[in-house]
Design a protein around this motif. Structure first.
Motif, PDB file in Angstrom:
ATOM      1  N   LYS A 114       0.842  -1.192   0.000  1.00  0.00           N
ATOM      2  CA  LYS A 114       0.000   0.000   0.000  1.00  0.00           C
ATOM      3  C   LYS A 114       0.883   1.251   0.000  1.00  0.00           C
ATOM      4  O   LYS A 114       1.605   1.499   0.966  1.00  0.00           O
ATOM      5  CB  LYS A 114      -0.912  -0.021   1.229  1.00  0.00           C
ATOM      6  N   TRP A 115       0.849   1.987  -1.076  1.00  0.00           N
ATOM      7  CA  TRP A 115       1.723   3.160  -1.153  1.00  0.00           C
ATOM      8  C   TRP A 115       1.008   4.407  -1.657  1.00  0.00           C
ATOM      9  O   TRP A 115       1.412   5.526  -1.314  1.00  0.00           O
ATOM     10  CB  TRP A 115       2.909   2.876  -2.072  1.00  0.00           C
ATOM     11  N   GLU A 116      -0.030   4.250  -2.440  1.00  0.00           N
ATOM     12  CA  GLU A 116      -0.693   5.421  -3.025  1.00  0.00           C
ATOM     13  C   GLU A 116      -1.334   6.272  -1.930  1.00  0.00           C
ATOM     14  O   GLU A 116      -1.965   5.763  -1.016  1.00  0.00           O
ATOM     15  CB  GLU A 116      -1.737   4.985  -4.052  1.00  0.00           C
ATOM     16  N   GLN A 118       3.386   7.108 -13.164  1.00  0.00           N
ATOM     17  CA  GLN A 118       3.034   6.256 -12.031  1.00  0.00           C
ATOM     18  C   GLN A 118       4.255   5.608 -11.393  1.00  0.00           C
ATOM     19  O   GLN A 118       4.365   5.555 -10.162  1.00  0.00           O
ATOM     20  CB  GLN A 118       2.050   5.174 -12.500  1.00  0.00           C
ATOM     21  N   MET A 119       5.179   5.097 -12.203  1.00  0.00           N
ATOM     22  CA  MET A 119       6.344   4.433 -11.634  1.00  0.00           C
ATOM     23  C   MET A 119       7.253   5.426 -10.917  1.00  0.00           C
ATOM     24  O   MET A 119       7.812   5.118  -9.865  1.00  0.00           O
ATOM     25  CB  MET A 119       7.128   3.691 -12.715  1.00  0.00           C
ATOM     26  N   ALA A 120       7.398   6.626 -11.478  1.00  0.00           N
ATOM     27  CA  ALA A 120       8.198   7.649 -10.809  1.00  0.00           C
ATOM     28  C   ALA A 120       7.562   8.049  -9.483  1.00  0.00           C
ATOM     29  O   ALA A 120       8.257   8.274  -8.485  1.00  0.00           O
ATOM     30  CB  ALA A 120       8.366   8.868 -11.713  1.00  0.00           C
ATOM     31  N   ARG A 121       6.243   8.126  -9.458  1.00  0.00           N
ATOM     32  CA  ARG A 121       5.542   8.431  -8.206  1.00  0.00           C
ATOM     33  C   ARG A 121       5.765   7.324  -7.187  1.00  0.00           C
ATOM     34  O   ARG A 121       5.933   7.582  -5.994  1.00  0.00           O
ATOM     35  CB  ARG A 121       4.045   8.620  -8.463  1.00  0.00           C
ATOM     36  N   PHE A 122       5.777   6.089  -7.662  1.00  0.00           N
ATOM     37  CA  PHE A 122       6.001   4.960  -6.756  1.00  0.00           C
ATOM     38  C   PHE A 122       7.378   5.033  -6.110  1.00  0.00           C
ATOM     39  O   PHE A 122       7.505   4.941  -4.881  1.00  0.00           O
ATOM     40  CB  PHE A 122       5.846   3.642  -7.515  1.00  0.00           C
ATOM     41  N   GLY A 175       6.082  -7.478  -8.700  1.00  0.00           N
ATOM     42  CA  GLY A 175       5.430  -6.958  -7.513  1.00  0.00           C
ATOM     43  C   GLY A 175       6.091  -5.696  -7.016  1.00  0.00           C
ATOM     44  O   GLY A 175       7.317  -5.564  -7.046  1.00  0.00           O
ATOM     45  N   ASN A 176       5.277  -4.750  -6.542  1.00  0.00           N
ATOM     46  CA  ASN A 176       5.854  -3.463  -6.171  1.00  0.00           C
ATOM     47  C   ASN A 176       6.655  -3.513  -4.874  1.00  0.00           C
ATOM     48  O   ASN A 176       7.515  -2.674  -4.646  1.00  0.00           O
ATOM     49  CB  ASN A 176       4.791  -2.359  -6.120  1.00  0.00           C
ATOM     50  N   PHE A 177       6.410  -4.508  -4.011  1.00  0.00           N
ATOM     51  CA  PHE A 177       7.236  -4.576  -2.808  1.00  0.00           C
ATOM     52  C   PHE A 177       8.640  -5.070  -3.145  1.00  0.00           C
ATOM     53  O   PHE A 177       9.620  -4.639  -2.541  1.00  0.00           O
ATOM     54  CB  PHE A 177       6.592  -5.476  -1.758  1.00  0.00           C
ATOM     55  N   ALA A 178       8.731  -5.968  -4.118  1.00  0.00           N
ATOM     56  CA  ALA A 178      10.055  -6.382  -4.606  1.00  0.00           C
ATOM     57  C   ALA A 178      10.784  -5.196  -5.203  1.00  0.00           C
ATOM     58  O   ALA A 178      12.002  -5.037  -5.028  1.00  0.00           O
ATOM     59  CB  ALA A 178       9.911  -7.500  -5.633  1.00  0.00           C
ATOM     60  N   GLN A 179      10.056  -4.337  -5.921  1.00  0.00           N
ATOM     61  CA  GLN A 179      10.656  -3.133  -6.494  1.00  0.00           C
ATOM     62  C   GLN A 179      11.088  -2.172  -5.393  1.00  0.00           C
ATOM     63  O   GLN A 179      12.143  -1.535  -5.489  1.00  0.00           O
ATOM     64  CB  GLN A 179       9.660  -2.473  -7.439  1.00  0.00           C
ATOM     65  N   ALA A 180      10.297  -2.086  -4.344  1.00  0.00           N
ATOM     66  CA  ALA A 180      10.660  -1.226  -3.213  1.00  0.00           C
ATOM     67  C   ALA A 180      11.916  -1.745  -2.517  1.00  0.00           C
ATOM     68  O   ALA A 180      12.754  -0.954  -2.064  1.00  0.00           O
ATOM     69  CB  ALA A 180       9.503  -1.147  -2.218  1.00  0.00           C
ATOM     70  N   TYR A 181      12.036  -3.055  -2.447  1.00  0.00           N
ATOM     71  CA  TYR A 181      13.229  -3.665  -1.848  1.00  0.00           C
ATOM     72  C   TYR A 181      14.500  -3.196  -2.555  1.00  0.00           C
ATOM     73  O   TYR A 181      15.528  -2.959  -1.911  1.00  0.00           O
ATOM     74  CB  TYR A 181      13.098  -5.190  -1.888  1.00  0.00           C
TER      75      TYR A 181
END
Length: 293
Positions: free
Chosen positions: A2-4, A82-86, A161-167
């Motif tokens: 959850k990031w948005e 969207q990806m830059a915002r993430f 997955g976006n959490f993997a990307q956050a990692y």
């Protein structure tokens, strides 16, 4: 994840489309430490196909800081990206987490910049390249990433997955934390007087600690903002496993050479990330004191 709706960092420079200051594959003159370093050396069809230590030296031991080349003025990412915002939101989350942890220990956290680029870009460590994967340059205290790396994660490593990307972001910020604490400077100095095998072993401990720091971020971010959803931790563990030295070497050439490891095995990367996300303490991440990794 959850990031948005969460805070986005202002410390993001968007250099995509700026031409990267000339490209040309110039060697890195200063220390930079990147999550994709081993992949660069081993996955020949995409990366450079050179010895892992050679690539690590290009990124982290090149004998002094290279001059920063002429670079177009940085600008912020467009609001509809969207990806830059993430990644801006993930960076903000690391800022909040590490700012609080540093303050609790009587220190001040200096926020790093996150640079988005495509192709190549000038850094205080020399010319950064897409093929390097995400990396941190202590010379300018910036994390660099070509967002196409996330496509590579899906296509080559089967990790999504976006959490993997956050990692990925949190790992590189972990290297920034090491820089602020003076850890990476001590390791860099020790590596200069070490054998290749010893230098590789020190690099492994540095990388595993950054994995653990990424876990510490996840622990506190979830506790404060409830960001982790079902399956998120598994995503990060899959990412850590996919980029272990043994997995990459087996994929690239069908055999594993432990003495050449610079980032740690899949099992080690998973274990240290899990330690960070389970305990949530910087003190739990002392890989240099661990008898077994």
């Amino acid at each position: 994840m959850k990031w948005e709706g969460n805070r986005e960092s202002d410390n993001v420079e968007d250099r995509r489309g700026d031409g990267g200051g000339g490209g040309g594959g110039l060697p890195f003159g200063g220390r930079s430490i990147g999550l994709g370093t081993v992949a660069v050396a081993l996955v020949a069809s995409y990366f450079l196909g050179i010895n892992p230590l050679t690539m690590l030296d290009m990124l982290s031991g090149g004998g002094g800081q290279a001059p920063i080349q002429q670079q177009a003025p940085a600008h912020k990412p467009p609001p509809d990206d969207q990806m830059a915002r993430f990644v801006s939101t993930v960076l903000a989350d690391t800022e909040d987490t590490w700012g609080q942890l540093f303050a609790a220990s009587g220190k001040q956290y200096v926020r790093p910049k996150l640079v988005l680029f495509s192709g190549s870009t000038a850094t205080a460590c020399g010319m950064g390249q897409t093929a390097t994967g995400p990396f941190y340059c202590p010379g300018d205290q910036k994390v660099y990433i070509d967002l196409s790396f996330y496509d590579l994660m899906k296509q080559r490593f089967k990790v999504s997955g976006n959490f993997a990307q956050a990692y990925v972001i949190a790992h590189e910020v972990g290297h920034h934390v090491q820089h602020l604490l003076g850890i990476s400077d001590k390791v860099d100095a020790a590596r200069r007087n070490a054998t290749e095998k010893q230098a590789n072993a020190m690099s492994v401990r540095l990388e595993l600690q950054a994995d653990c720091f990424a876990g510490v971020w996840a622990y506190h971010a979830n506790k404060a903002r409830d960001i982790i959803q079902d399956g998120d931790v598994e995503e990060a563990l899959n990412a850590a496993s996919a980029i272990g030295d043994d997995a990459l070497q087996r994929q690239a050439r069908g055999e594993v050479v432990p003495d050449s490891f610079t980032h740690g095995t899949s099992a080690q990367r998973v274990a240290w990330f899990k330690r960070g996300i389970t305990e949530g303490k910087v003190s739990a991440c002392n890989t240099f004191a661990a008898q077994q990794l």
